[in-house]
Design an enzyme around this catalytic site. Structure first.
Site, PDB file in Angstrom:
ATOM      1  N   LYS A  77       0.807  -1.239   0.000  1.00  0.00           N
ATOM      2  CA  LYS A  77       0.000   0.000   0.000  1.00  0.00           C
ATOM      3  C   LYS A  77       0.840   1.289   0.000  1.00  0.00           C
ATOM      4  O   LYS A  77       0.420   2.283  -0.583  1.00  0.00           O
ATOM      5  CB  LYS A  77      -0.933   0.024   1.211  1.00  0.00           C
ATOM      6  CG  LYS A  77      -2.152  -0.862   1.080  1.00  0.00           C
ATOM      7  CD  LYS A  77      -3.021  -0.704   2.320  1.00  0.00           C
ATOM      8  CE  LYS A  77      -4.419  -1.224   2.074  1.00  0.00           C
ATOM      9  NZ  LYS A  77      -5.349  -0.871   3.144  1.00  0.00           N
ATOM     10  N   ASP A 113     -10.327   3.575   1.745  1.00  0.00           N
ATOM     11  CA  ASP A 113     -10.531   3.048   3.106  1.00  0.00           C
ATOM     12  C   ASP A 113     -11.241   4.042   4.024  1.00  0.00           C
ATOM     13  O   ASP A 113     -12.090   3.648   4.833  1.00  0.00           O
ATOM     14  CB  ASP A 113      -9.185   2.659   3.737  1.00  0.00           C
ATOM     15  CG  ASP A 113      -8.623   1.374   3.150  1.00  0.00           C
ATOM     16  OD1 ASP A 113      -9.402   0.547   2.660  1.00  0.00           O
ATOM     17  OD2 ASP A 113      -7.381   1.200   3.191  1.00  0.00           O
TER      18      ASP A 113
END
Ligand code: ATR
Length: 284
Positions: A77, A113
């Site tokens: 990520k 997210d």
């Protein structure tokens, strides 16, 4: 399906995927493939195991593929940021990319997210409010960054952050304005006036240590949420529910971050059906 995409080593009908290492247990294919079918879009969502060493060449191959996009998970990520052609503000501030859209040979990185976290609360608690409210956030790992970003963006002004390793909480507080650090041992002393309690640690997860925290002073108006979705209802959520608090598990965050990615790639917002939630719950 006629064959394989040779460079990426995936079936030719793949139109989206999740990359990680390891990746076999990802629930994302279950979610996205059910939506592809629901929306009548032909093509499949696959998992691709990409080692850290292979990430740069994977990104090069991805640019020239016919995929609409990918999700990115642990351990890529952060490392994928400089490998993208463009990173939006959200991913920049969170410091991590979980979704890439591929347009005209360019990789556009974002992060869904925070959206997933906020949307999960909004859809689960009817009168959920953030503006000028108070929160206590437990943990200072990767997942915490999206939570802090989301809460600040929604207008929370008093965010208390606590973590076993205080230095990590301090580093986050220096980056995210309006966040102040509380000693880990004093976490239970700062909950009497909060509107939201968030667990972003791994404590309480299946096969992990329990989260020890005295909830005696928690008021029944405080919303309590856990990013953990296995178990669906952690001990923290059970104890909070016992005190009359609204509680929200982590599975919804997984689903809503996926919803945003899907609509970025395909332009359609999928329906989150009870059947899908049931299938996800059964897969745990
Ligand atoms: P994620 O990306 O899911 O946030 P992570 O970056 O590994 O995962 O973060 C895990 C979080 O759980 C951290 O806040 C970690 O605390 P430390 O920063 O002190 O490691 C917290 N955590 C894990 N095990 C813990 C334990 N036994 N006691 C307290 N906190 C713990």
């Amino acid at each position: 399906m006629s064959g394989m995409n040779k460079k990426l080593n995936i079936p030719e009908d793949t139109i989206a995927a999740v990359i990680g290492h390891p990746i076999a247990h990802s629930r994302s294919p279950l979610i996205h493939n059910s939506w592809l079918e629901q929306q009548g879009i032909s093509g499949r969502y696959e998992t691709i195991d990409v080692t850290p060493a292979a990430l740069p060449s994977f990104c090069d191959d991805l640019r020239h593929s016919h995929l609409k996009g990918i999700n990115v998970t642990i351990p890529h990520k952060e490392k994928i940021i400089p490998l993208c052609d463009e990173i939006d503000d959200t991913a920049q501030k969170i410091g991590a990319v979980n979704t890439i859209s591929i347009k005209e040979g360019k990789l556009h990185g974002t992060n869904t997210d925070a959206y997933g976290f906020i949307r999960n609360l909004q859809t689960s608690v009817s009168d959920m409010a953030f503006k000028d409210k108070k929160a206590l956030v437990l943990g200072a790992g990767g997942a915490c960054r999206a939570v802090l970003y989301g809460l600040i963006e929604q207008g929370m002004t008093d965010i208390r952050l606590t973590n076993r390793t205080t230095e990590k909480a301090r580093a986050l507080a220096a980056e995210f304005k309006g966040v102040r650090v509380i000693p880990w041992d004093e976490r239970a002393d700062h909950i009497s006036d909060i509107d939201l309690l968030v667990n972003t640690t791994s404590l309480g997860m299946h096969n992990q240590l329990p989260l020890e925290m005295n909830l005696d002073s928690l008021s029944s108006h405080t919303v309590v949420t856990d990013l953990i979705y296995n178990p669906l209802q952690t001990d923290l959520l059970k104890r909070a529910a016992g005190k009359g608090c609204p509680t929200v598990g982590g599975l919804g965050m997984l689903v809503y971050q996926a919803e945003k990615a899907f609509s970025l790639w395909f332009g359609d917002t999928p329906d989150i059906t009870d059947d899908l939630i049931k299938e996800l719950e059964d897969s745990l």
